[in-house]
Design a protein around this motif. Structure first.
Motif, mmCIF file in Angstrom:
data_model
loop_
_atom_site.group_PDB
_atom_site.id
_atom_site.type_symbol
_atom_site.label_atom_id
_atom_site.label_comp_id
_atom_site.label_asym_id
_atom_site.label_seq_id
_atom_site.Cartn_x
_atom_site.Cartn_y
_atom_site.Cartn_z
ATOM 1 N N UNK A 21 0.831 -1.203 0.000
ATOM 2 C CA UNK A 21 0.000 0.000 0.000
ATOM 3 C C UNK A 21 0.868 1.256 0.000
ATOM 4 N N UNK A 22 1.955 1.244 0.762
ATOM 5 C CA UNK A 22 2.884 2.379 0.757
ATOM 6 C C UNK A 22 3.498 2.544 -0.632
ATOM 7 N N UNK A 23 3.872 1.429 -1.241
ATOM 8 C CA UNK A 23 4.445 1.432 -2.591
ATOM 9 C C UNK A 23 3.438 1.984 -3.603
ATOM 10 N N UNK A 24 2.192 1.518 -3.521
ATOM 11 C CA UNK A 24 1.157 1.979 -4.451
ATOM 12 C C UNK A 24 0.911 3.469 -4.280
ATOM 13 N N UNK A 25 0.899 3.934 -3.039
ATOM 14 C CA UNK A 25 0.705 5.363 -2.789
ATOM 15 C C UNK A 25 1.857 6.164 -3.383
ATOM 16 N N UNK A 26 3.052 5.657 -3.240
ATOM 17 C CA UNK A 26 4.216 6.345 -3.803
ATOM 18 C C UNK A 26 4.177 6.390 -5.324
ATOM 19 N N UNK A 27 3.746 5.298 -5.937
ATOM 20 C CA UNK A 27 3.708 5.250 -7.407
ATOM 21 C C UNK A 27 2.580 6.084 -7.998
ATOM 22 N N UNK A 28 1.519 6.267 -7.252
ATOM 23 C CA UNK A 28 0.392 7.030 -7.783
ATOM 24 C C UNK A 28 0.415 8.475 -7.300
ATOM 25 N N UNK A 29 1.500 8.871 -6.681
ATOM 26 C CA UNK A 29 1.623 10.236 -6.183
ATOM 27 C C UNK A 29 1.792 11.248 -7.304
ATOM 28 N N UNK A 30 1.787 12.493 -6.907
ATOM 29 C CA UNK A 30 1.821 13.602 -7.852
ATOM 30 C C UNK A 30 3.119 13.656 -8.667
ATOM 31 N N UNK A 31 4.259 13.296 -8.050
ATOM 32 C CA UNK A 31 5.547 13.422 -8.733
ATOM 33 C C UNK A 31 5.960 12.152 -9.458
ATOM 34 N N UNK A 32 5.171 11.098 -9.349
ATOM 35 C CA UNK A 32 5.568 9.798 -9.880
ATOM 36 C C UNK A 32 5.698 9.776 -11.391
ATOM 37 N N UNK A 50 6.165 12.649 -13.608
ATOM 38 C CA UNK A 50 6.543 13.910 -14.246
ATOM 39 C C UNK A 50 7.264 13.654 -15.573
ATOM 40 N N UNK A 51 8.199 12.723 -15.543
ATOM 41 C CA UNK A 51 8.900 12.305 -16.760
ATOM 42 C C UNK A 51 9.428 10.894 -16.536
ATOM 43 N N UNK A 52 10.027 10.325 -17.564
ATOM 44 C CA UNK A 52 10.470 8.928 -17.477
ATOM 45 C C UNK A 52 11.547 8.748 -16.416
ATOM 46 N N UNK A 53 12.464 9.689 -16.302
ATOM 47 C CA UNK A 53 13.532 9.581 -15.311
ATOM 48 C C UNK A 53 12.997 9.626 -13.896
ATOM 49 N N UNK A 54 12.081 10.540 -13.631
ATOM 50 C CA UNK A 54 11.473 10.652 -12.308
ATOM 51 C C UNK A 54 10.688 9.392 -11.984
ATOM 52 N N UNK A 55 9.991 8.848 -12.957
ATOM 53 C CA UNK A 55 9.211 7.633 -12.733
ATOM 54 C C UNK A 55 10.127 6.455 -12.396
#
Length: 161
Positions: free
Chosen positions: A82-93, A95-100
């Motif tokens: 759940x923590x991982x999913x929240x992190x991946x679906x966050x606002x900054x997740x 922004x671009x391929x490198x950030x993702x």
């Protein structure tokens, strides 16, 4: 020392690339036909399997500590997921391929560390802990990834005009 004359390479004719870019309309249709599986769908599946496994373990063994051990094993997968999913679906997740990519690796490390911390705390948190039962709950919850993919929401059928 004599010099050798090297013949020039023949001009290579450019061949058409086998990969053709999609138009905006084609890309939209592909996205509609193949929707992404939400990480929350997987987390919900893991939680459901954990609850069912814990209840079955308690019912079959008649010992509440076995049921709690299975539940805690599943919880050691569900909470970090759940923590991982929240992190991946966050606002900054995204922004671009490198950030993702960096975000994915960062949240995966957080997930692993949280899982290990929860497993280390298990003997203090679960009275009469049964390690085999905990591992059963852990493995069952981890294997839900494949089940969640198999039972993920199906793409909508488009009507042909």
């Amino acid at each position: 020392m004599p010099t050798k004359n090297i013949a020039a390479l023949p001009e290579e004719q450019e061949e058409a690339s086998p990969v053709q870019p999609l138009s905006a309309e084609e890309a939209r249709r592909v996205r509609e036909q193949n929707p992404a599986v939400s990480p929350w769908w997987v987390v919900a599946g893991q939680a459901g399997v954990g609850v069912v496994a814990a209840l079955l373990a308690w019912a079959f063994t008649g010992r509440h500590n076995v049921g709690w051990s299975v539940a805690y094993g599943a919880l050691a997968v569900v909470v970090p997921a759940a923590v991982f999913a929240r992190g991946l679906t966050g606002r900054f997740a995204s922004l671009n391929a490198g950030t993702a990519a960096v975000g994915f690796l960062l949240w995966e490390m957080v997930k692993i560390a949280l899982t290990l911390a929860m497993l280390a705390m298990a003997p203090r948190l679960v009275a009469g802990l049964s390690w085999p039962a905990l591992l059963v709950g852990l493995v069952l919850a981890m294997k839900v990834y494949w089940v969640a993919l198999a039972f993920s929401p199906r793409p909508r059928q488009t009507k042909l005009s």
